[in-house]
Motif scaffolding. Sequence first.
Motif, PDB file in Angstrom:
ATOM      1  N   GLU A 161      36.362  40.556  39.212  1.00 45.86           N
ATOM      2  CA  GLU A 161      37.737  40.362  37.585  1.00 45.86           C
ATOM      3  C   GLU A 161      38.387  39.574  37.100  1.00 45.86           C
ATOM      4  O   GLU A 161      38.100  38.762  36.788  1.00 45.86           O
ATOM      5  N   GLN A 162      38.563  39.188  38.127  1.00 44.20           N
ATOM      6  CA  GLN A 162      40.074  37.984  38.282  1.00 44.20           C
ATOM      7  C   GLN A 162      38.989  36.456  38.642  1.00 44.20           C
ATOM      8  O   GLN A 162      39.224  35.390  37.614  1.00 44.20           O
ATOM      9  N   ALA A 163      37.954  36.541  38.811  1.00 43.81           N
ATOM     10  CA  ALA A 163      37.014  35.571  39.074  1.00 43.81           C
ATOM     11  C   ALA A 163      36.559  35.397  37.412  1.00 43.81           C
ATOM     12  O   ALA A 163      36.361  34.054  37.228  1.00 43.81           O
ATOM     13  N   GLN A 164      36.069  36.437  36.482  1.00 45.39           N
ATOM     14  CA  GLN A 164      35.672  35.875  35.608  1.00 45.39           C
ATOM     15  C   GLN A 164      37.210  34.846  34.901  1.00 45.39           C
ATOM     16  O   GLN A 164      36.541  33.786  33.701  1.00 45.39           O
TER      17      GLN A 164
ATOM     18  N   SER B  44      43.447  32.903  47.546  1.00 45.55           N
ATOM     19  CA  SER B  44      44.613  34.430  46.584  1.00 45.55           C
ATOM     20  C   SER B  44      44.488  35.620  47.816  1.00 45.55           C
ATOM     21  O   SER B  44      44.877  36.318  48.209  1.00 45.55           O
ATOM     22  N   MET B  45      42.794  35.924  48.068  1.00 44.00           N
ATOM     23  CA  MET B  45      42.369  36.679  48.438  1.00 44.00           C
ATOM     24  C   MET B  45      42.298  36.882  50.565  1.00 44.00           C
ATOM     25  O   MET B  45      42.741  37.764  51.343  1.00 44.00           O
TER      26      MET B  45
ATOM     27  N   THR C 203      27.364  36.092  38.516  1.00 47.16           N
ATOM     28  CA  THR C 203      28.202  35.921  39.336  1.00 47.16           C
ATOM     29  C   THR C 203      29.044  36.573  40.360  1.00 47.16           C
ATOM     30  O   THR C 203      30.250  36.785  40.350  1.00 47.16           O
ATOM     31  N   ASN C 204      28.865  37.736  40.273  1.00 46.97           N
ATOM     32  CA  ASN C 204      29.850  38.513  41.226  1.00 46.97           C
ATOM     33  C   ASN C 204      28.491  38.794  42.275  1.00 46.97           C
ATOM     34  O   ASN C 204      27.585  38.243  42.668  1.00 46.97           O
ATOM     35  N   VAL C 205      29.812  39.390  43.345  1.00 52.46           N
ATOM     36  CA  VAL C 205      29.367  39.453  44.542  1.00 52.46           C
ATOM     37  C   VAL C 205      28.560  40.314  45.344  1.00 52.46           C
ATOM     38  O   VAL C 205      28.350  41.097  44.290  1.00 52.46           O
TER      39      VAL C 205
ATOM     40  N   HIS D 231      38.196  46.035  46.605  1.00 50.30           N
ATOM     41  CA  HIS D 231      38.513  44.745  47.182  1.00 50.30           C
ATOM     42  C   HIS D 231      37.343  43.438  46.276  1.00 50.30           C
ATOM     43  O   HIS D 231      38.273  42.372  45.429  1.00 50.30           O
ATOM     44  N   ILE D 232      36.450  43.312  46.586  1.00 49.60           N
ATOM     45  CA  ILE D 232      35.629  42.633  46.040  1.00 49.60           C
ATOM     46  C   ILE D 232      35.369  42.907  44.412  1.00 49.60           C
ATOM     47  O   ILE D 232      35.366  41.662  43.744  1.00 49.60           O
TER      48      ILE D 232
END
Length: 99
Positions: free
Chosen positions: A22-25, A35-36, A97-99, A16-17
């Motif tokens: 990917e969407q946050a890009q 949305s999550m 920029t990623n979790v 999910h993360i």
Amino acid sequence: MAQEIDEQFYERADAHIHLSNEQAQSIGRGKVSASMMYATARFNAWVSATGFSEKEQMASTRQETIEYFVEQYRSMLESNLDDYISNFESYMQVGDTNV
């Protein structure tokens, strides 16, 4: 209602993360987060509904169900915030920029 963490728990969470990263890009972290959270709430409402055969049963445990999910989310959020605070320098490297 609480369940033990199974062997694939973190793998599913990571999937999910990964999708959220990917969407946050292209759309931004805040919108992806909203949305999550909506998807999680919607899925948990469905999971709850599957445990009942009549809407009156579900309605009678509405507050208990809300309290359970809010308590679980709060505990997970507190744990993850504490983890980020403890590991801030290594998790939040410049340009990450990623979790």
